[in-house]
Every structure is written in C-alpha cells, then in structure tokens.
Write an enzyme that holds these catalytic residues in place. Structure first.
Site, short mmCIF file in Angstrom:
data_model
loop_
_atom_site.label_atom_id
_atom_site.label_comp_id
_atom_site.label_asym_id
_atom_site.label_seq_id
_atom_site.Cartn_x
_atom_site.Cartn_y
_atom_site.Cartn_z
N GLY A 34 0.82 -1.19 0.00
CA GLY A 34 0.00 0.00 0.00
C GLY A 34 0.86 1.25 0.00
N SER A 35 0.31 2.34 -0.51
CA SER A 35 1.01 3.62 -0.42
C SER A 35 0.82 4.16 0.99
CB SER A 35 0.44 4.60 -1.44
OG SER A 35 0.75 4.15 -2.75
N GLY A 36 1.57 5.22 1.31
CA GLY A 36 1.46 5.80 2.64
C GLY A 36 2.64 5.45 3.53
N HIS A 37 3.59 4.63 2.99
CA HIS A 37 4.76 4.23 3.77
C HIS A 37 6.04 4.86 3.24
CE1 HIS A 37 2.05 1.31 5.36
NE2 HIS A 37 1.97 0.63 4.24
N LYS B 270 5.50 -8.23 2.24
CA LYS B 270 5.27 -8.01 3.67
C LYS B 270 4.10 -8.90 4.10
CE LYS B 270 4.67 -3.43 3.59
NZ LYS B 270 4.63 -3.26 2.12
N ASP C 164 -1.41 -8.17 0.91
CA ASP C 164 -0.18 -8.28 0.12
C ASP C 164 0.09 -9.73 -0.25
OD1 ASP C 164 1.44 -5.47 0.38
OD2 ASP C 164 0.24 -5.86 2.15
N HIS D 203 -0.09 0.32 9.11
CA HIS D 203 -1.24 0.73 8.31
C HIS D 203 -2.25 1.51 9.13
CE1 HIS D 203 0.43 -2.65 6.04
NE2 HIS D 203 0.03 -1.98 5.00
#
Lengths: 195, 330
Positions: B53-56, B104, B109, B218
């Site tokens: 996911g994006s945001g990391h 991950k 995922d 998350h």
C-alpha cells in the site's frame, strides 16, 4: 435465473455497497484500517463499468467478469477474496443460459470452499466466512432465508476474537466490533432478494 | 483535515508524478502504478520486485535503484497493489535470472502477490517469493494472520538487493532474504494515529496521555494502550520485547524509524537509548539508520528494527546503493 437476473444482482450489490460505503469504512476503522467501504465501492464501480463496456451474454460471464474485475481493481485482501468468490461462482454455474436455485446453491458451496482455502479461514475466525457459511445451505430454501442467515452471521461476529486478517493483530481488543468483511458479505447475499 | 494534496482521489498518482519529476533515475508508469529503474533490467541479474500500500514512503518506490529494488508496485493508501501491477513489474525487470518477490506479511499483500506469482509462473517466468514477518508485537500466529512485515522489509530489500547486484542466482538471493528476515525484529509505538485522506479522520483515537504499543504500519491500532512516559522507558519496552524474542548479541544493525510525524530530534533521543540498551546487553550497534524510512502517513511515533549481523550481512549492508532514499558507496 438468467443473465438479466445476475446483472440485476450485481447492480444491486453495487448500489448497496455505495450506500453503505461509510458504514463499512467505519466498522473497518474500529478493527482494521478504515478503507473497506472505499475499496469495495471502487471495485464495484469498476465492475459496473466493465459490465457496461462489454455486456456479458451468460450468467457465468457476468460472474466471471465481476470476479476478475474485483481482483484487478480492488487490491487488499478483499479484492482476491471477493474476486475468487465471484469467479468460482462463474465457473461453477457453467456456460448455461439459465441457472436453477439448486445449481446456484451448489455454486455458492464451491465458492465458500474456495474463499476459505484462499484466506485459510474457518467459521468463527471473525471474517466474511461467518456470514457466507451460514447463508450457503439456506440458498436451497430461499433468498430470504439466506439473507437472514447471512445478516445473523455478520451480527454474530461482534463478540468474536479475530483470528484472521488485520483485526487479528488486536487480539482481545477485536471483541465487541462487528466484522466489516462479514457485514459486506451479508449485503452481497441480501442483494439477491432485490435481483 | 489539512493535507498537502490536490484531491483525495489523486494522492497516489500525484505522488508518483512528483517522484518521477524529482528522480530521473526512476521510470514511473503513473497509469499502471509501477516504478522501475530508468536503466531497465540488468541482464543476468536477479530482479527484485516489492510493493504494498502507499502511505509508507519512502518504502517501496524510494528504494528502487542500484543495489536494492528493480521495481516497486504502489497500491492505494494502505491497500495492497493488484496482481496486474506485479505481473507487469515482474516482466519488466526479468533480466533472465528470475525474479524475487519481497512480500510483507499482511493478508492483502500475500494474497495479491500469490495470485501474481501463479500467473507469472503460468507464463513461464521464474519467480520466488519471500515473506517478511518481523513484528514481535504479534505473538501468537495460531490466533492471528501471523507476524506483520514492517521495518525489516528495508533490510531485506537492501541486503538481498546487494547480493543480486553481485550476480548471485535466484535461490541464493531468496535464501539471503529469508536469513535477513529471520535475524530481524521490529516493534512500533504510536503517539497519535494517522489520517487516511479518503477517511478524513484519524484511524483511532489516543488520549493526550496515552501511547499505543505494538502498532503495525497501516494505521491499525496496536496490542495495548498505555500511559505516556519518557523516551528511555518507551525504548526499553520496545527493546525488551525484541530481546525476549531474539536475544541481542554481537554486531547489530539498528533502524530507529519515524512513522511520519516525529521530529528527527526525538528519533536521535531514541537512538541514544537504543545504543545504551545494546551496550548493557553486551551487544554493539555497528550499523544504523535514523530517520523516516517505513512510515504510516502522518502518524506520530517510531519503530525500532534490529538485525543480528555477521560478516557477510555487514558487507552486504555496506555494498553500494543508489536509490532516492538510501545511497552510499557510489
């Protein structure tokens, strides 16, 4: 049940997901990461577009297109899980113009098994399986009975401790919240009544 | 919600457009959401693909480049990418020596990468997947989805990437990735929750005197909520949890990672405590990273990731790397 029936079902699911988007996201905020409603809405909007772009000619094609689109567009765990549910239904009903209630119930039994295998989840793990599993045998009787069983199943996840998915990381703190995946699954089954 | 964005729905593509503009060393396919090395695949080298996911940020796209990843697949915020992205990325980076998927351990995922790997194999690609599961806050895998993959992902990408760059075959690169994961542990602490743009409000509520222990990346809550206290004590809780799981000894690689909204100053305060803790245990922090590497949007808090080094791992860590977010030796 013909192709038009299955198109009406998917349209009803799409509408319900859109209407309940914020509710599903709120449930996910409590024990997940606050995106379940948004993800499903994005997925079923893409399904709506895919079905409009190339109108399917058989019940199987409606279900397979729905499943494949969800896998391709949603991401997260719900994409593969819901995608597998619909793709398995599509394969199981076969290339026929009409599907009997009996055949649909049998297809759902196969779909349940496929989703359980993919997510390695059992009943009682506080997942979508808790709404799907009790609904499947009732599909042989009526959509009303199946919808009731799915809604009861979803509500019954509230006191459960999550053993799968992101909620499982919370341990005992997942207790007391209704599972968002079971809730959206109940909505999918309930939409059969509107088809 | 105050966020430096244009529109909620455009955050991921706008981020990718910005990365493309900032880093000519990357080839960014905004439409299909794939970030590749501009130089293309290296013939004879194992390709490394990761995603999530994006945001990391900077994970994963910020680690695409020499010595680390060949491709990253960013999903929606906190939502795993879809198999199509992974399949395209795998094809694009295959230099003939096969492709390693670094995944991950989060259900989404895992499922999406699994589907992608199956489809790649059907098309004749040689793909091996490794799972990163370093988070000690998740204890009992019988009752959970298993330990989450968090900070150690960076270590795996770095050291497996170095070995691949040196020309090692796929099986050896995969084995190294597993070794790094097995020697690494993480523990995260939040001081405030993050706000997912599409949700518009924090993913959980924390009181002014509370901290959340054992968080993932998350925005999900952790294992327990406790009272706020001084840095020394919070670091001790995290380090005790890691030490109880895999006792510290010898040379240790340490990452003190900011979750997105923690001042670097405070991360250094924490690093000082980590260094002292290791000395107390008779171990030595011989390599370190201090900064924002595996973030969780605007969450305040930090995570500690450690890896027990040996000579080989140390040399792989020291191997040159040239990516937007990590670079040395070149």
């Amino acid at each position: 049940m013909d192709t038009a029936f299955f198109l009406r079902w998917i349209a009803a699911v799409t509408e319900r997901v859109r209407a309940d988007r914020d509710h599903l996201t709120d449930l996910d905020r409590a024990i997940g990461d606050a995106d379940h409603g948004a993800n499903l809405d994005r997925g079923f909007t893409a399904v709506e577009e895919a079905l409009a772009a190339k109108p399917p000619e058989t019940p199987s094609a409606v279900l397979t297109t729905t499943g494949t689109t969800l896998i391709r567009k949603v991401g997260g765990a719900s994409g593969p899980l819901y995608g597998t549910l619909f793709r398995t239904l599509g394969r199981a009903v076969g290339e026929v113009p009409e599907v009997s209630q009996e055949a649909l119930a049998e297809a759902f039994a196969q779909a349940l098994a496929a989703v359980m295998k993919l997510g390695s989840a059992q009943e009682g793990d506080k997942t979508m399986i808790d709404a799907l599993a009790p609904a499947v045998p009732e599909l042989r009787t009526s959509f009303d009975a199946a919808a009731r069983a799915a809604l009861d199943g979803a509500r019954a996840t509230t006191p459960m401790r999550a053993r799968k998915g992101r909620a499982s990381y919370l341990g005992d703190r997942s207790i007391g919240h209704q599972d968002p995946g079971a809730t959206s699954t109940a909505l999918v089954i309930d939409a059969l009544r509107a088809a | 919600m105050k966020k430096l964005i244009n529109a909620v729905g455009d955050v991921v593509p706008d981020t990718l457009r910005g990365m493309a503009a900032a880093h000519p060393s990357l080839r960014v396919d905004v439409e299909n959401r794939i970030v590749l090395r501009a130089a293309g695949p290296t013939p004879g080298k194992v390709g490394l693909v990761s995603g999530g996911g994006s945001g990391h940020e900077p994970l994963h796209a910020g680690f695409v480049g020499y010595g680390m990843l060949d491709a990253a697949c960013p999903g929606e915020i906190f939502t795993s990418p879809v198999p199509d992205q992974m399949i395209e990325a795998t094809k694009a980076v295959d230099g003939g020596a096969g492709v390693l998927h670094i995944v991950k351990n989060y259900t989404g995922d895992v499922l999406n990468f699994e589907m992608a790997a199956e489809l790649c194999a059907e098309e004749g690609a040689h793909v091996v997947s490794v799972l990163v599961d370093d988070d000690v806050a998740v204890q009992d895998s019988t009752y959970t989805a298993g330990r989450r993959g968090t900070g150690a992902t960076l270590f795996v990408e770095k050291m497996a990437g170095a070995l691949a760059e040196q020309g090692a075959p796929l099986e050896a690169v995969a084995a190294m990735a597993r070794t790094v994961d097995a020697r690494s542990r993480s523990f995260g602490v939040a001081f405030s929750a993050c706000t997912v743009p599409a949700a518009g409000k924090p993913t959980f509520d924390l009181g002014p005197d509370e901290i959340e222990l054992g968080i993932g990346i998350h925005g999900e809550p952790g294992r327990s909520r406790e009272r706020f206290r001084e840095a020394r004590e919070i670091v001790r809780v995290a380090m005790d949890a890691i030490d109880a799981d895999l006792p510290f000894s010898g040379d240790v690689l340490v990452m003190v990672n900011g979750m997105g909204a923690t001042p670097l100053m405070e991360l250094y305060v924490a690093y000082g405590e980590v260094d002292a803790y290791l000395r107390e245990k008779g171990a030595t922090a011989t390599r370190c990273l201090v900064g924002d590497y595996v973030t969780s949007l605007d969450m305040a808090g930090f995570s500690i990731t450690t890896c027990l080094l040996d000579a080989e791992l140390t040399s792989l860590w020291d191997h040159p790397v040239e990516t937007p977010a990590l670079r040395w030796g070149r």
